[in-house]
Design an enzyme around this catalytic site. Sequence first.
Site, PDB file in Angstrom:
ATOM      1  N   THR A   1      31.399 -16.304 -53.560  1.00 45.43           N
ATOM      2  CA  THR A   1      30.752 -16.684 -52.301  1.00 45.43           C
ATOM      3  C   THR A   1      29.244 -16.744 -52.450  1.00 45.43           C
ATOM      4  O   THR A   1      28.589 -17.664 -51.946  1.00 45.43           O
ATOM      5  CB  THR A   1      31.138 -15.694 -51.189  1.00 45.43           C
ATOM      6  OG1 THR A   1      32.560 -15.753 -50.986  1.00 45.43           O
ATOM      7  CG2 THR A   1      30.439 -16.031 -49.882  1.00 45.43           C
TER       8      THR A   1
ATOM      9  N   LYS B   1      35.636 -23.520 -46.479  1.00 46.08           N
ATOM     10  CA  LYS B   1      36.519 -22.427 -46.906  1.00 46.08           C
ATOM     11  C   LYS B   1      37.909 -22.773 -46.405  1.00 46.08           C
ATOM     12  O   LYS B   1      38.216 -22.623 -45.215  1.00 46.08           O
ATOM     13  CB  LYS B   1      36.055 -21.104 -46.309  1.00 46.08           C
ATOM     14  CG  LYS B   1      36.879 -19.896 -46.762  1.00 46.08           C
ATOM     15  CD  LYS B   1      36.576 -19.512 -48.190  1.00 46.08           C
ATOM     16  CE  LYS B   1      37.328 -18.249 -48.596  1.00 46.08           C
ATOM     17  NZ  LYS B   1      37.047 -17.855 -49.994  1.00 46.08           N
TER      18      LYS B   1
END
Length: 233
Positions: free
Chosen positions: A18, A39
């Site tokens: 991330t 995502k």
Amino acid sequence: MSGRILLVSGTGTDVGKTVVTAAVAALAVAAGERAAVLKPAQTGVAEGEPGDLARVRALVPEVTTRELARYPAPLAPDTAARLAGAPPVTPGEVARAALRLAREHDLVLVEGAGGLLVRFAGSGTLADVAAELGAAVLVVATAGLGTLNHTALTTEALAVRELGCAGVVVGSWPRCPDLAARCNLADLPAVTRVPLLGAVPEGAGSLAPERFTGVARHTLAPELGGEWHSPEP
């Protein structure tokens, strides 16, 4: 004209995927580009709780984010969806969402869940998304002992499927790297046969946005918009 699409996969979970995604987005924004992070499936986080995209937005406030599905169990998306009694996200849905974002953004980053072959729906994985889009995959790896094997397995899986690999980034470079980590900087390109494109320092995900962009610039390679260069073997 559509923007670029880059998929981001880890060699496993908790490898800094991330933060690396946010770092690439930060450099795109700093260069004046419109960036988006997709995502497909957030797992292990309940509704209303901050997930990976909240962390991306905290580091890069200007980025567009989109989450397709959320499942509370901290498991692979397909398993977590089944336990929740919810529909899984298919590779086709992910690809279509990425293409929609690419119509309005210069760069779309698709952050996977864990490793390359973690299942979204049935046998569908991030590799299938890459195949459908014809997009390259950026591999995020750990720094220390064992990473050569895990990273080589991931890049070999991409090669077997004739999918492009943009390169490898170490997702959390330790403040005090041990011998294995230091050797891995030179060994990763030799073992994987793809370029090493950066080593983002541990703790970067807690920085303020301006400072984070500066760190991204100094720790990601020119191919990703930064100034970092891989050490000579």
